[in-house]
Design a protein around this motif. Sequence first.
Motif, short mmCIF file in Angstrom:
data_model
loop_
_atom_site.label_atom_id
_atom_site.label_comp_id
_atom_site.label_asym_id
_atom_site.label_seq_id
_atom_site.Cartn_x
_atom_site.Cartn_y
_atom_site.Cartn_z
N CYS A 92 0.82 -1.21 0.00
CA CYS A 92 0.00 0.00 0.00
C CYS A 92 0.86 1.26 0.00
O CYS A 92 1.66 1.48 0.90
CB CYS A 92 -0.91 0.02 1.22
N LYS A 93 0.68 2.10 -1.01
CA LYS A 93 1.25 3.44 -1.07
C LYS A 93 0.15 4.41 -0.62
O LYS A 93 -1.01 4.02 -0.45
CB LYS A 93 1.71 3.74 -2.50
N PRO A 94 0.46 5.71 -0.43
CA PRO A 94 -0.56 6.63 0.07
C PRO A 94 -1.83 6.69 -0.77
O PRO A 94 -2.92 6.85 -0.23
CB PRO A 94 0.17 7.98 0.07
N GLU A 95 -1.70 6.56 -2.11
CA GLU A 95 -2.87 6.74 -2.96
C GLU A 95 -3.13 5.58 -3.92
O GLU A 95 -4.04 5.65 -4.74
CB GLU A 95 -2.75 8.05 -3.74
N ILE A 96 -2.34 4.51 -3.84
CA ILE A 96 -2.54 3.35 -4.69
C ILE A 96 -1.95 2.13 -3.99
O ILE A 96 -1.10 2.26 -3.11
CB ILE A 96 -1.86 3.56 -6.07
N SER A 97 -2.45 0.95 -4.35
CA SER A 97 -1.91 -0.30 -3.80
C SER A 97 -1.53 -1.22 -4.96
O SER A 97 -1.97 -1.03 -6.10
CB SER A 97 -2.93 -0.98 -2.89
N TYR A 98 -0.72 -2.24 -4.63
CA TYR A 98 -0.26 -3.19 -5.63
C TYR A 98 -0.45 -4.61 -5.13
O TYR A 98 -0.20 -4.91 -3.96
CB TYR A 98 1.22 -2.97 -5.96
N THR A 99 -0.88 -5.48 -6.04
CA THR A 99 -0.90 -6.92 -5.79
C THR A 99 -0.17 -7.60 -6.93
O THR A 99 -0.08 -7.06 -8.04
CB THR A 99 -2.34 -7.46 -5.70
N ALA A 100 0.34 -8.79 -6.66
CA ALA A 100 1.02 -9.55 -7.71
C ALA A 100 -0.02 -10.06 -8.71
O ALA A 100 -1.14 -10.41 -8.34
CB ALA A 100 1.79 -10.71 -7.11
N GLU A 101 0.35 -10.10 -9.97
CA GLU A 101 -0.60 -10.55 -10.99
C GLU A 101 -0.94 -12.02 -10.84
O GLU A 101 -1.90 -12.50 -11.44
CB GLU A 101 -0.04 -10.27 -12.39
N THR A 102 -0.18 -12.74 -10.01
CA THR A 102 -0.47 -14.15 -9.74
C THR A 102 -1.47 -14.33 -8.59
O THR A 102 -1.79 -15.46 -8.22
CB THR A 102 0.82 -14.91 -9.39
N THR A 103 -1.96 -13.24 -8.01
CA THR A 103 -2.93 -13.33 -6.92
C THR A 103 -4.17 -14.09 -7.40
O THR A 103 -4.74 -13.73 -8.43
CB THR A 103 -3.34 -11.93 -6.43
N PRO A 104 -4.62 -15.12 -6.68
CA PRO A 104 -5.80 -15.88 -7.11
C PRO A 104 -7.03 -14.97 -7.25
O PRO A 104 -7.19 -14.02 -6.48
CB PRO A 104 -6.01 -16.90 -5.98
N ALA A 117 -3.31 -1.73 -8.52
CA ALA A 117 -2.68 -2.10 -9.77
C ALA A 117 -2.00 -3.45 -9.62
O ALA A 117 -1.60 -3.84 -8.51
CB ALA A 117 -1.66 -1.05 -10.20
N HIS A 118 -1.87 -4.17 -10.72
CA HIS A 118 -1.19 -5.47 -10.72
C HIS A 118 0.27 -5.27 -11.14
O HIS A 118 0.57 -4.53 -12.07
CB HIS A 118 -1.88 -6.44 -11.68
N ALA A 119 1.14 -5.95 -10.44
CA ALA A 119 2.56 -5.92 -10.77
C ALA A 119 3.00 -7.34 -11.11
O ALA A 119 2.43 -8.32 -10.61
CB ALA A 119 3.38 -5.38 -9.60
N SER A 120 4.00 -7.45 -11.97
CA SER A 120 4.48 -8.79 -12.31
C SER A 120 4.98 -9.51 -11.07
O SER A 120 4.89 -10.73 -10.95
CB SER A 120 5.58 -8.70 -13.36
N SER A 121 5.50 -8.74 -10.12
CA SER A 121 5.88 -9.26 -8.81
C SER A 121 5.85 -8.11 -7.82
O SER A 121 5.93 -6.94 -8.21
CB SER A 121 7.27 -9.90 -8.84
N LEU A 122 5.76 -8.42 -6.55
CA LEU A 122 5.76 -7.36 -5.54
C LEU A 122 7.12 -6.68 -5.46
O LEU A 122 7.21 -5.50 -5.11
CB LEU A 122 5.36 -7.92 -4.19
N SER A 123 8.17 -7.40 -5.81
CA SER A 123 9.50 -6.78 -5.86
C SER A 123 9.52 -5.67 -6.91
O SER A 123 10.13 -4.61 -6.70
CB SER A 123 10.57 -7.82 -6.18
N ASP A 124 8.82 -5.89 -8.03
CA ASP A 124 8.74 -4.86 -9.06
C ASP A 124 7.97 -3.65 -8.55
O ASP A 124 8.30 -2.50 -8.85
CB ASP A 124 8.05 -5.40 -10.32
N ALA A 125 6.92 -3.90 -7.76
CA ALA A 125 6.12 -2.80 -7.20
C ALA A 125 6.95 -1.95 -6.25
O ALA A 125 6.71 -0.75 -6.10
CB ALA A 125 4.90 -3.35 -6.49
N LEU A 126 7.93 -2.57 -5.62
CA LEU A 126 8.78 -1.85 -4.66
C LEU A 126 9.98 -1.19 -5.31
O LEU A 126 10.62 -0.33 -4.69
CB LEU A 126 9.28 -2.82 -3.58
N ALA A 127 10.28 -1.57 -6.55
CA ALA A 127 11.53 -1.15 -7.17
C ALA A 127 11.64 0.36 -7.30
O ALA A 127 12.71 0.94 -7.06
CB ALA A 127 11.67 -1.82 -8.53
N ALA A 128 10.54 1.03 -7.67
CA ALA A 128 10.60 2.47 -7.93
C ALA A 128 10.95 3.25 -6.67
O ALA A 128 11.83 4.11 -6.67
CB ALA A 128 9.27 2.95 -8.50
#
Length: 268
Positions: free
Chosen positions: A107-119, A134-145
């Motif tokens: 969770c970021k202040p105005e958006i959240s991320y889940t992995a695209e593999t989430t059931p 938003a969907h990320a290819s992995s949560l590591s990718d969501a954290l990269a920025a």
Amino acid sequence: MATPRIVALDMDGTLVESSGSIPEEFWGLLDRALGAGMVVAPASGRQLATLQHMFERNEPDTFIAENGAVVWHKGEIVSVSPLPGEAVRRVVDALDSAPFTAHAVVCKPEISYTAETTPPEVQSEVDKYYLANAHASSLSDALAADPDDTVKIALFVESDAERDALPWLAEVAPELNVAVSSHHWIDLMAEGVDKGVALNALAQQLGVRREDTAAIGDYLNDYAMLEEAGYAVAMGNAHPDLKAIADEVVGTNDEHGALCRIERWLEA
């Protein structure tokens, strides 16, 4: 107590009915409360965007989102409490070897991320609480920025969050504040961040004495909020630990116990 100037109002299990709806009677009551000068602050583990959407019919001045990690007041975010980036990565990396199955929401202040593999069935639960997701290819990718702007990690635990995830998280990330939000959800915030701290900060900002604040809640992520409030109200369907510290126990969420309590304050 006399009519409080601030009422911190939990959402799920408190204001929201079991059907997932805000009672129709609430909107007229909110108008009356705001007209009387009462600050009604929805306080939730939900993200800010979701709360704003839920209240687009009549938006209060204040939201306490992400279990206190984000506070919005009169059109702007006035408080953000990020987690240490290293701890975020540690939790995300350790999930694969956890002794239970869980799915993370970053969770970021105005958006959240889940992995695209989430059931899909889990993603449908995520979508109830995280409208801007938003969907990320992995949560590591969501954290990269920017790994240092995460305000919360929410875990959907397929088994029992309190029984299985709570002790594990105490070992993996002892420096973080952990709040059990429901049977399946558990949230991680920075140390010293919870709904109670957010309520206290809001009261100080508005120049309101602690004894002129009230909080209404039902689950363990509301515990600090009820402890901090001048008057603590637990729902009839509340966790036993909340009932034990409450000044008053009201009806259940389906009985509109929170609305009845606010109504009595306004009548006073």
